[in-house]
Scaffold this motif. Sequence first.
Motif, short mmCIF file in Angstrom:
data_model
loop_
_atom_site.label_atom_id
_atom_site.label_comp_id
_atom_site.label_asym_id
_atom_site.label_seq_id
_atom_site.Cartn_x
_atom_site.Cartn_y
_atom_site.Cartn_z
N LYS A 242 99.54 -13.16 -0.92
CA LYS A 242 100.12 -12.27 -1.93
C LYS A 242 100.89 -11.15 -1.26
O LYS A 242 100.49 -10.65 -0.20
CB LYS A 242 99.02 -11.66 -2.81
CG LYS A 242 98.10 -12.68 -3.47
CD LYS A 242 98.83 -13.57 -4.45
CE LYS A 242 97.88 -14.53 -5.15
NZ LYS A 242 98.61 -15.51 -6.00
N ASP B 279 101.20 -4.90 -3.63
CA ASP B 279 101.66 -4.47 -4.94
C ASP B 279 102.99 -3.72 -4.85
O ASP B 279 103.13 -2.80 -4.03
CB ASP B 279 100.62 -3.55 -5.60
CG ASP B 279 99.39 -4.32 -6.08
OD1 ASP B 279 99.46 -5.56 -6.13
OD2 ASP B 279 98.38 -3.67 -6.39
N SER B 280 103.94 -4.13 -5.65
CA SER B 280 105.27 -3.50 -5.79
C SER B 280 106.19 -3.75 -4.59
O SER B 280 107.33 -3.28 -4.58
CB SER B 280 105.17 -1.98 -6.01
OG SER B 280 104.36 -1.69 -7.12
N HIS C 197 107.57 -15.94 -3.92
CA HIS C 197 107.44 -14.71 -4.69
C HIS C 197 108.78 -14.18 -5.19
O HIS C 197 108.86 -13.04 -5.67
CB HIS C 197 106.72 -13.64 -3.85
CG HIS C 197 105.27 -13.97 -3.61
ND1 HIS C 197 104.30 -13.77 -4.56
CD2 HIS C 197 104.64 -14.52 -2.54
CE1 HIS C 197 103.12 -14.16 -4.08
NE2 HIS C 197 103.30 -14.62 -2.86
N SER D 267 103.36 4.32 0.34
CA SER D 267 103.52 3.34 -0.74
C SER D 267 104.89 2.69 -0.64
O SER D 267 105.83 3.26 -0.06
CB SER D 267 103.40 4.03 -2.10
OG SER D 267 104.51 4.89 -2.32
#
Length: 208
Positions: free
Chosen positions: A85, A88-89, A121, A198
């Motif tokens: 995966k 996130d983002s 993805h 982030s």
Amino acid sequence: MKPANLVMFDYDGVIVDSLHVFCMNYIAACRENGLLEIETEKDVLALFEHNVYATLRQRGVTTQTIDKILKAYEIRQSDYLRELKLFDSMGDALNEISKKNKIFIITSNISSATESVMQQHGVNCFEEVIGAEKEKSKIRKIELVMARFKDLPAFYVGDTKGDMIEGKAAGTITVGVAWGWHGLEKLKEGGADYIVQSPQELVGLFSK
């Protein structure tokens, strides 16, 4: 519109959450080829204090054995690619960054496996993926890409101390991501020019 920057990304630990899968398969590939001292996740992470392949050579592992480890790893990890995966983002962040910048992936992983996961993805915004089977030295890979875009400020985005050291040695501005394999202290030890918390902060850095 002329791109603002050349931004080169590491893959494992920056884009994809792969630590467990990578370590499991890399340790097995090492064991298959007689490198028995790589036994734990901690052992694997220690290789990334500098260039993983240069570190192995310093420990007396031959180039032929390293190539065999890479091939064994490639075969083993192919069974796990669909499980991987993105953080996130991260996919949205990469697509956004690519609007104003030239972006590449420069990785110690295998190019074809990296490309497969990115396509899976829906992230197709990279100029090229340059993996270990093309060239083992990240410094050399970074330098080759920089030579193609001499007029652009060059950045390398990584998650390990080794990434920061190699990015600096190649002449880039280094960006460490706090969500990766080594954490804040190791990134600081490597001399990161920027540390981001982030993917959104990463977008902000390259959208100025």
